[in-house]
Design an enzyme around this catalytic site. Structure first.
Site, PDB file in Angstrom:
ATOM      1  N   GLY A 123       0.794  -1.208   0.000  1.00 54.09           N
ATOM      2  CA  GLY A 123       0.000   0.000   0.000  1.00 54.09           C
ATOM      3  C   GLY A 123       0.836   1.273   0.000  1.00 54.09           C
ATOM      4  CE1 TYR A 124       0.709   7.289   2.888  1.00 53.07           C
ATOM      5  CE2 TYR A 124       2.721   7.663   1.625  1.00 53.07           C
ATOM      6  CZ  TYR A 124       1.706   8.138   2.428  1.00 53.07           C
ATOM      7  OH  TYR A 124       1.670   9.470   2.776  1.00 53.07           O
TER       8      TYR A 124
ATOM      9  CG  HIS B 104       3.321   0.778  -5.464  1.00 51.63           C
ATOM     10  ND1 HIS B 104       3.585   1.840  -4.640  1.00 51.63           N
ATOM     11  CD2 HIS B 104       3.767  -0.315  -4.813  1.00 51.63           C
ATOM     12  CE1 HIS B 104       4.158   1.402  -3.527  1.00 51.63           C
ATOM     13  NE2 HIS B 104       4.290   0.100  -3.601  1.00 51.63           N
TER      14      HIS B 104
ATOM     15  CE  LYS C  17      14.879  -5.436 -14.229  1.00 51.50           C
ATOM     16  NZ  LYS C  17      15.850  -5.169 -15.333  1.00 51.50           N
TER      17      LYS C  17
ATOM     18  CG  ASP D 103      12.217  -3.512  -2.775  1.00 54.35           C
ATOM     19  OD1 ASP D 103      12.930  -2.924  -1.945  1.00 54.35           O
ATOM     20  OD2 ASP D 103      11.066  -3.142  -3.074  1.00 54.35           O
TER      21      ASP D 103
ATOM     22  CB  SER E 177      10.868   4.180  -1.351  1.00 54.83           C
ATOM     23  OG  SER E 177      10.591   3.564  -0.107  1.00 54.83           O
TER      24      SER E 177
END
Lengths: 315, 315
Positions: free
Chosen positions: B36-37, B42, B182, B184, B219
């Site tokens: 979320g957030y 995303h 990518k 992470d 992020s």
């Protein structure tokens, strides 16, 4: 009467696609994972699967991941053609026999696959815990509490290997129902827990132990017993039956029941690995029988390790 | 223009049944797991998912299993309504938002569920590694080699928790394709390896890092940076860009590249957790760049831990 010939599949994708097409046609899939060398016990699992699904998949795969280097993978009995004949004769039949070559090596064009080969013996992966990389395989599923006791004590990598290969088989076969034998009681409970914890949409069924006329629990390893040890091994089921009888007649002290059982097996020449009365869900040792328990025994006769158990439900 | 409203699902069975019905209708399912957030990073994953599937599921679930008790689970940013608005506006839309309450507690009539409750804070499970039983959850999936280095060193339970919850989500959502960022990098490679090793029939896609205008990798944690630290944090992406430029211009000595990068981040006030150049598949450290590598950095600015990386492919 002879039934239908099962389709023999060796490729993961072929298996996966079969399930998808069956499901698209509205069928449900029942799955019985085995290591082959089938006996009446296995056939009873298939019979149970027929009660819950209208298409049946049986896997025959001796999983190197659950054997330690010092265990009996290389001598584990094998008779694929005989197994297929038995499956052909099963009432209701079997639709697919999934018999992959190596579930750990077939990693396609992985950059690791080529560099990191596991040790092969007689063209067979001996154990993917023998080398650091295990064919590049490095993902393991562990049920960290239930795996600790009973067989987990003397077979440290066993359940890690069982749970991991069952996870792989579940992802390939994608069944609605999977049937496991209660003879491997801890294995059944561990798979049940794994399915719950990892949210598999699969119903796990535990099927009752099938015994020979004289009471010996059926096992693929029984053929490795000498005639003499085959007879001596009856001490296990007899000790368990007696304990169950005594408990049902008022002896609820587990210490007493265990201390009565162990000598019977030792006097018959068995080397007892463990004899424990545990709670049926948590598999934690019980002192007094005041809930559903199971008396689990593992013992060596010659170089053959046998396991057996009996549930004790006092009303 | 505003797109369609996603269906919000909280129950595992509802999610599972939706996928089955979609698949029966011949659709393919793309899955984007998130905590979320949501931000542009995303949304770029969703855009990528649309290239590979015609139905899209986004999960929003802050996974307690991947946070240590000393980490920032309780302060992890959360804005479900805002997330839903953003998803509604995504080009091509999102079909389902899977937003379960607690993936570890909802174990139905498990005999353990009732006895073994995890610690709750503000009505939220703080960490299922805080107590021995973790809500009765005891099954963990580990990718034992890839999880060791980089973030694994300073976050010992992190990847165990990530891989386990992704396994759970894969079993519930049952997608054809899953997209990971990518940014992470180690997480993406670990999931890829887990899918291979456990034979999931899922294609894993790695999606490129999305950066702010000034280069900061997007992020959810960026909002926790003070304006001052937000500016200082640019030192990470700048150090990585410089290293990539130098490598492309002949500096293939990783020791030199790393020793040039670290001071730039420290001088900006960052506390470097690690700065390593590793091979893209094995994530093993490289001394000289003679194969595809990735420069991975984790650094603290104030109490916010940021990760970033850049792939370096020398032809």
């Amino acid at each position: 009467m002879a039934g239908k010939d099962p389709i023999i599949m060796r490729e993961k994708d072929e298996m996966r696609n079969w399930t998808r097409s069956m499901r698209a046609q509205g069928h449900t899939i029942g799955f019985v994972p085995t290591m082959g060398y089938l006996h009446q016990g296995h056939l009873s699992l298939i019979k149970e699967a027929h009660k819950h699904a209208d298409r049946i998949v049986v896997s025959i795969y001796v999983n190197p991941g659950q054997f330690s280097p010092n265990e009996d993978l290389s001598t584990y009995p094998c008779d694929f053609q005989g197994d297929c004949q038995k499956l052909k004769a099963v009432p209701g039949g079997v639709d697919v026999v999934f018999n992959p070559d190596n579930l750990y090596a077939a990693y396609g064009n992985s950059s690791l696959g080529s560099e990191r080969n596991g040790e092969m013996r007689e063209g067979r992966l001996v154990s993917c815990v023998e080398n650091k990389w295990g064919m590049g395989h490095e993902t393991w599923v562990r049920v960290e509490n239930l795996e600790k006791g009973l067989c987990g004590k003397s077979r440290p990598v066993f359940f890690r290997g069982v749970v991991t290969v069952v996870t792989k088989l579940f992802n390939i076969v994608d069944p609605d129902v999977a049937v496991f034998g209660k003879k491997d009681y801890q294995q059944w409970k561990i798979i049940e827990r794994m399915v719950r914890d990892l949210d598999f949409g699969i119903k796990v069924i535990g099927s009752e132990i099938v015994r020979e006329q004289d009471g010996l629990a059926m096992s693929s390893r029984n053929v490795k017993l000498s005639p003499d040890n085959r007879q001596r091994a009856l001490s296990i089921s007899r000790a368990l039956s007696r304990a169950k009888f005594d408990a049902e007649n008022g002896q609820l002290n587990c210490h007493e029941l265990i201390n009565a059982a162990i000598p019977k097996i030792r006097e018959a020449g068995g080397r007892v690995d463990y004899a424990e009365i545990v709670e049926q869900e948590s598999l934690e040792p019980v002192e007094t029988i005041n809930k559903p328990v199971v008396f689990c025994v593992a013992a060596w006769f010659g170089d053959v390790r046998l396991v057996d158990n009996m549930e004790i439900d006092i009303n």
